[in-house]
Scaffold this motif. Sequence first.
Motif, PDB file in Angstrom:
ATOM      1  N   ARG A  38       0.836  -1.217   0.000  1.00 27.98           N
ATOM      2  CA  ARG A  38       0.000   0.000   0.000  1.00 27.98           C
ATOM      3  C   ARG A  38       0.867   1.261   0.000  1.00 27.98           C
ATOM      4  O   ARG A  38       0.585   2.217  -0.717  1.00 27.98           O
ATOM      5  CB  ARG A  38      -0.915   0.014   1.223  1.00 27.98           C
ATOM      6  N   LYS A  39       1.896   1.246   0.834  1.00 22.68           N
ATOM      7  CA  LYS A  39       2.791   2.403   0.931  1.00 22.68           C
ATOM      8  C   LYS A  39       3.437   2.692  -0.418  1.00 22.68           C
ATOM      9  O   LYS A  39       3.480   3.839  -0.867  1.00 22.68           O
ATOM     10  CB  LYS A  39       3.861   2.145   1.990  1.00 22.68           C
ATOM     11  N   LEU A  41       2.403   1.725  -3.512  1.00 31.57           N
ATOM     12  CA  LEU A  41       1.417   2.132  -4.511  1.00 31.57           C
ATOM     13  C   LEU A  41       0.963   3.569  -4.288  1.00 31.57           C
ATOM     14  O   LEU A  41       0.815   4.330  -5.241  1.00 31.57           O
ATOM     15  CB  LEU A  41       0.221   1.183  -4.511  1.00 31.57           C
ATOM     16  N   SER A  42       0.772   3.952  -3.041  1.00 30.96           N
ATOM     17  CA  SER A  42       0.391   5.335  -2.737  1.00 30.96           C
ATOM     18  C   SER A  42       1.497   6.308  -3.097  1.00 30.96           C
ATOM     19  O   SER A  42       1.250   7.354  -3.695  1.00 30.96           O
ATOM     20  CB  SER A  42       0.059   5.502  -1.252  1.00 30.96           C
ATOM     21  N   GLY A  43       2.711   5.971  -2.721  1.00 32.86           N
ATOM     22  CA  GLY A  43       3.845   6.854  -2.998  1.00 32.86           C
ATOM     23  C   GLY A  43       4.090   7.052  -4.479  1.00 32.86           C
ATOM     24  O   GLY A  43       4.313   8.180  -4.941  1.00 32.86           O
ATOM     25  N   GLU A  45       1.886   6.608  -6.900  1.00 35.06           N
ATOM     26  CA  GLU A  45       0.735   7.319  -7.460  1.00 35.06           C
ATOM     27  C   GLU A  45       0.876   8.822  -7.243  1.00 35.06           C
ATOM     28  O   GLU A  45       0.623   9.607  -8.143  1.00 35.06           O
ATOM     29  CB  GLU A  45      -0.557   6.785  -6.823  1.00 35.06           C
ATOM     30  N   LYS A  46       1.322   9.208  -6.074  1.00 36.07           N
ATOM     31  CA  LYS A  46       1.461  10.640  -5.767  1.00 36.07           C
ATOM     32  C   LYS A  46       2.673  11.262  -6.446  1.00 36.07           C
ATOM     33  O   LYS A  46       2.649  12.431  -6.813  1.00 36.07           O
ATOM     34  CB  LYS A  46       1.556  10.837  -4.256  1.00 36.07           C
ATOM     35  N   LYS A  50       0.584  10.718 -10.960  1.00 36.44           N
ATOM     36  CA  LYS A  50      -0.497  11.561 -10.454  1.00 36.44           C
ATOM     37  C   LYS A  50      -1.628  11.604 -11.469  1.00 36.44           C
ATOM     38  O   LYS A  50      -1.398  11.813 -12.650  1.00 36.44           O
ATOM     39  CB  LYS A  50       0.035  12.971 -10.184  1.00 36.44           C
ATOM     40  N   LYS A  54      -5.834   5.291  -8.993  1.00 40.39           N
ATOM     41  CA  LYS A  54      -6.271   5.637  -7.644  1.00 40.39           C
ATOM     42  C   LYS A  54      -6.791   4.397  -6.938  1.00 40.39           C
ATOM     43  O   LYS A  54      -7.037   3.366  -7.564  1.00 40.39           O
ATOM     44  CB  LYS A  54      -7.373   6.689  -7.693  1.00 40.39           C
ATOM     45  N   TYR A  55      -6.976   4.528  -5.646  1.00 40.61           N
ATOM     46  CA  TYR A  55      -7.579   3.457  -4.864  1.00 40.61           C
ATOM     47  C   TYR A  55      -9.083   3.662  -4.857  1.00 40.61           C
ATOM     48  O   TYR A  55      -9.575   4.741  -4.538  1.00 40.61           O
ATOM     49  CB  TYR A  55      -7.044   3.450  -3.430  1.00 40.61           C
ATOM     50  N   TRP A  62      -6.937  -0.986  -6.586  1.00 37.82           N
ATOM     51  CA  TRP A  62      -6.306   0.117  -7.279  1.00 37.82           C
ATOM     52  C   TRP A  62      -6.741   0.016  -8.738  1.00 37.82           C
ATOM     53  O   TRP A  62      -6.680  -1.054  -9.338  1.00 37.82           O
ATOM     54  CB  TRP A  62      -4.778   0.011  -7.175  1.00 37.82           C
TER      55      TRP A  62
END
Length: 69
Positions: A38-39, A41-43, A45-46, A50, A54-55, A62
């Motif tokens: 999760r960490k 994929l979030s990192g 994505e941001k 961008k 998204k989740y 995702w």
Amino acid sequence: MVKVYEILPKILKDISNGIGVSVKDMTTKYGVSESNLRKHLSGIEKSFYKNQYKYDASTKKWIAINIGF
């Protein structure tokens, strides 16, 4: 044990091709930790993708916002 960074290209390719990716499914399939995946994929994505994926809390996957990113 597989490292998250080793499977990220496959996961991102799946998402880019319109395949929703469940963290739970990926942790079972590859044996990586849910929190670590999760960490990452979030990192990513941001930082790099961008507005590309998204989740989706309703499906718990995702998903791509733009197919083929």
